[in-house]
Design an enzyme around this catalytic site. Structure first.
Site, PDB file in Angstrom:
ATOM      1  CE  LYS A 177      81.938  -7.251 -46.738  1.00 57.39           C
ATOM      2  NZ  LYS A 177      83.018  -8.195 -47.042  1.00 57.39           N
ATOM      3  CD  GLN A 185      83.715 -11.465 -45.686  1.00 56.18           C
ATOM      4  OE1 GLN A 185      83.019 -10.816 -46.463  1.00 56.18           O
ATOM      5  NE2 GLN A 185      84.618 -10.888 -44.909  1.00 56.18           N
ATOM      6  CG  ASP A 187      85.959  -8.580 -52.644  1.00 55.90           C
ATOM      7  OD1 ASP A 187      85.894  -7.603 -51.895  1.00 55.90           O
ATOM      8  OD2 ASP A 187      85.623  -9.736 -52.323  1.00 55.90           O
TER       9      ASP A 187
HETATM   10  N1  GUN Z   1      87.608 -10.068 -45.663  1.00 62.24           N
HETATM   11  C1  GUN Z   1      88.126  -8.950 -45.111  1.00 62.24           C
HETATM   12  N2  GUN Z   1      88.040  -7.913 -45.977  1.00 62.24           N
HETATM   13  C2  GUN Z   1      87.464  -8.389 -47.096  1.00 62.24           C
HETATM   14  C3  GUN Z   1      87.113  -7.797 -48.355  1.00 62.24           C
HETATM   15  O1  GUN Z   1      87.325  -6.612 -48.618  1.00 62.24           O
HETATM   16  N3  GUN Z   1      86.527  -8.647 -49.248  1.00 62.24           N
HETATM   17  C4  GUN Z   1      86.294  -9.945 -48.993  1.00 62.24           C
HETATM   18  N4  GUN Z   1      85.739 -10.685 -49.949  1.00 62.24           N
HETATM   19  N5  GUN Z   1      86.621 -10.528 -47.865  1.00 62.24           N
HETATM   20  C5  GUN Z   1      87.193  -9.738 -46.902  1.00 62.24           C
END
Ligand code: GUN
Length: 292
Positions: free
Chosen positions: A53, A97, A120
């Site tokens: 990311k 995350q 998110d």
């Molecule tokens: N863990 C797996 N997919 C995601 C996501 O789209 N956002 C976040 N914050 N954690 C994740």
């Protein structure tokens, strides 16, 4: 039937390419979209995702901050950091995350993220905006990426029966809401672990979105001739023939279903690459909305 393989890497590159113009426009007015990514603990898969990311931000010229907090971080310490990020003008998007260590109450943490920075789309305000079809809200990146794939391949959703397998807040529920919304007009069924006669139900689907987290569950028995199959699954299964001792498979048994599908996403290279591209899109949107 020979299916069209949906190329998520290509569509993700197109999404990023389109963002460049918008980023340049924001920069010309003195604004650099900024994302803060927060990881608590040292789960190796999460470390890889968080790294990807931050790298995606750098490639697009976005500002980013990576916060790697120790596994023993308390809820209070994490919430304090979020409040600081909420108040930081350089940061337009905040992502914690998932999953955090078990002593952290993820839902309570999300409530502390300013909804306008919740890229998110997990905050209840954004969940409500999705249901209300309010375009100022943020939609979770993976289902948003699935919609982008359908659009990119000109796949009609109006009047089609879509079966979404999985009811998570990250994928299944937002996916169903996107498909049923007035700009997609699908007829949607959400299936889950208690659904009866799942293969039979799925055989009535024009579009199947598999987001159950069960390796290769969806086989030819689930798929009608000509269906579109989107595979959101990322599962590790043991494979002694691979140097790492495992390989990644989706929730769909690709070889079993492919000859029945009109379109199908491979794993890897299908839905996966879209998630980060949509996170970048949400971050740019957050910046645009915050700076006016
Ligand atoms: N863990 C797996 N997919 C995601 C996501 O789209 N956002 C976040 N914050 N954690 C994740």
């Amino acid at each position: 039937m020979t299916p069209v393989l949906i190329d998520g890497k290509h569509v993700a590159a197109c999404v990023r390419e389109k963002l460049l113009a918008e980023i340049a426009e924001l920069k010309s007015r003195g604004h650099v979209p900024g994302l803060a990514v927060v990881l608590v603990g040292n789960d190796p898969a999460s470390q890889v995702y968080v790294g990807s990311k931050v790298k995606a931000c750098a490639e697009l010229g976005l500002y980013s901050q990576k916060w790697e907090l120790p596994a023993e971080t308390t809820q209070e310490e994490l919430v304090d950091l979020i409040h600081k990020l909420n108040a930081d003008d350089r940061i337009h998007g905040i992502l914690v995350q998932s999953p955090p260590p078990s002593h952290i109450d993820e839902e309570a943490v999300v409530l502390n993220i300013a909804p306008e920075k919740d890229v998110d789309g997990f905050h209840p305000v954004n969940v409500a905006k999705l249901v209300l079809e309010d375009a100022t809200g943020f939609v979770p990146c993976t289902p948003l990426g699935c919609m982008e794939l359908l659009k990119a391949y000109g796949i009609e959703t109006a009047g089609k029966h879509a079966v979404v397998i999985g009811r998570s807040m990250i994928v299944g529920k937002p996916m169903a809401n996107l498909l049923v919304a007035k700009n997609a007009n699908a007829t949607v069924t959400i299936a889950h672990s208690r659904t009866k006669n799942l293969p039979e139900l799925c055989r009535t689907a024009d579009i199947i979105v598999a987001a159950v987290g069960r390796p290769e569950m969806v086989n030819a028995e689930y798929v009608k001739e000509g269906a579109v199959v989107l595979d959101v699954g990322i599962n590790r299964i043991e494979d002694a023939s691979r140097p790492r001792g495992y390989r990644i498979v989706g929730d769909v048994d690709f070889d079993s279903v492919k000859d029945k599908c009109s379109f199908i996403t491979p794993v890897p290279g299908g839905v996966g690459p879209m998630t980060i591209a949509m996170l970048m899109a949400n971050t740019v949107k957050a910046c645009r909305q915050q700076v006016g």
